[in-house]
Scaffold this active site. Structure first.
Site, PDB file in Angstrom:
ATOM      1  CD  GLU A 178      -2.723  -0.705   2.741  1.00 20.89           C
ATOM      2  OE1 GLU A 178      -2.911   0.460   3.163  1.00 20.89           O
ATOM      3  OE2 GLU A 178      -3.084  -1.712   3.358  1.00 20.89           O
ATOM      4  CD  GLU A 223     -11.530   1.557   0.835  1.00 19.99           C
ATOM      5  OE1 GLU A 223     -12.032   0.469   1.168  1.00 19.99           O
ATOM      6  OE2 GLU A 223     -10.315   1.825   0.973  1.00 19.99           O
ATOM      7  CE  LYS A 241      -9.712   2.535   5.226  1.00 19.87           C
ATOM      8  NZ  LYS A 241      -8.325   2.319   4.775  1.00 19.87           N
ATOM      9  CD  GLU A 298      -6.698   6.638   7.719  1.00 27.38           C
ATOM     10  OE1 GLU A 298      -6.566   5.879   6.746  1.00 27.38           O
ATOM     11  OE2 GLU A 298      -5.975   6.630   8.719  1.00 27.38           O
TER      12      GLU A 298
END
Length: 345
Positions: free
Chosen positions: A266, A317, A320, A326
């Protein structure tokens, strides 16, 4: 006869050298993470078409969800598939036969084995999710024996993705070492990786380093545009990504495992939700990561050996947890339009 043997030996060495040079010159595949912690994502079939259209040949999925896996079948896209942390205890306490059944029902029933590149057993367990730590190595062992029994242990490599926080010290890179509290389990993992020619998998986020240490880390260094260099022994660093990757290599050397390759499972940069989070900075960061991979730049510690990388993330997303940024690592919008003009080839 001696002359012929000598010529054959020279030819063999030349072929080996050519093969090595060919390997080193081949562009490292640039992968992407396909996270699904969101309630507004397009159907997986649309996501797969988007991935194909953009020439992305390698994808990391964090869990073997059948709905996500099936559309990849037959595409030729190489998959890195995670075994979720919560699955580790049951796999660890079973046996190779049960692990083989798990692989068959969760993975091979949905995509062919020749599309599986890696299996990632647990994500950021050591230190961050310690309940599962005792289960990582037994689960890896059972999955490895399962793959071995069906002739796939050489084709599909197994590892476990680690957070950068497993390094107690990472600056300068040559002084790096792992957290002493995890050394017993970590050394067992490193031994397995060496024995099976598998990579250490690490999640590397210069963005986190920057926002948490602005007094010591410059934005330019995090974004590959630093005019200042760090001189560490006989090596020179001009960006934080290289420093972090090499810190892991030095830390492995300290434990006697310096030859293990590193895969960055990642890395990425958010487009909003925090300090220095923007499309412009995300393009700068990810664009440099891609270019360096395609050009096999490597790192100062391992020059000319490209670092295999999975960019985070395919989409934002929105479910999250944690800080707002994030939720905003997506390279594409849910409508398929790029958040910024990043090329993967």
């Amino acid at each position: 006869m001696k002359h012929d043997t000598k010529n054959i030996l020279q030819l063999f060495i030349s072929l080996q050298t050519f093969g090595l040079l060919f390997q080193l010159s081949a562009a490292i595949p640039i992968g992407i993470c396909y996270g699904r912690v969101a309630n507004n994502l397009p159907p997986p079939s649309d996501a797969v078409n988007l991935i194909k259209t953009n020439g992305i040949s390698s994808v990391r999925l964090f869990n073997p969800n059948p709905e996500s896996l099936k559309p990849f079948s037959g595409t030729g896209i190489q998959l890195t598939i995670g075994v979720p942390n919560e699955e580790l205890p049951s796999i660890a306490t079973s046996n190779a036969t049960a692990a083989q059944e798990w692989l068959q029902s969760n993975i091979f029933a949905h995509v062919p084995a020749d599309q599986i590149r890696y299996i990632v057993v647990g994500n950021e367990v050591f230190l961050k999710d310690p309940f599962y730590t005792p289960h990582v190595i037994p689960a890896i062992s059972n999955i490895y024996e399962a793959l071995k029994s069906i002739g796939l242990s050489e084709k599909i490599k197994i590892s476990s993705a680690q957070a950068a926080s497993i390094l107690s010290n990472s600056y300068p890179p040559s002084s790096s070492y792992f957290d002493p509290n995890i050394l017993t389990d970590l050394n067992r993992l490193l031994q397995f990786l060496r024995d099976t020619s598998s990579p250490l998998m690490v999640n590397v986020y210069p963005y986190f380093s920057y926002i948490n240490n602005r007094e010591f880390v410059s934005l330019d260094s995090a974004l590959f545009r630093s005019g200042n260099s760090l001189h560490d022994q006989d090596l020179v660093y001009d960006n934080l990504f290289d420093q972090t990757v090499d810190a892991f290599i030095y830390a492995m050397e300290r434990e006697g495992y310096g030859e293990i390759p590193v895969v960055v499972t990642e890395t990425g940069w958010p487009t909003e939700g925090g300090e220095a989070a923007s499309g412009e900075n995300a393009l700068c960061y990810n664009g440099n990561v891609v270019k360096r991979g395609l050009d096999n730049v490597g790192t100062p510690k391992r020059p000319g050996i490209g670092v295999e990388v999975f960019l985070f993330d395919l989409f934002d997303e929105d479910e999250k947890n944690g800080n707002e940024f994030e939720k905003h690592f997506g390279i594409f919008g849910v409508n398929g339009v790029k958040a910024y003009d990043l090329n993967f080839q």
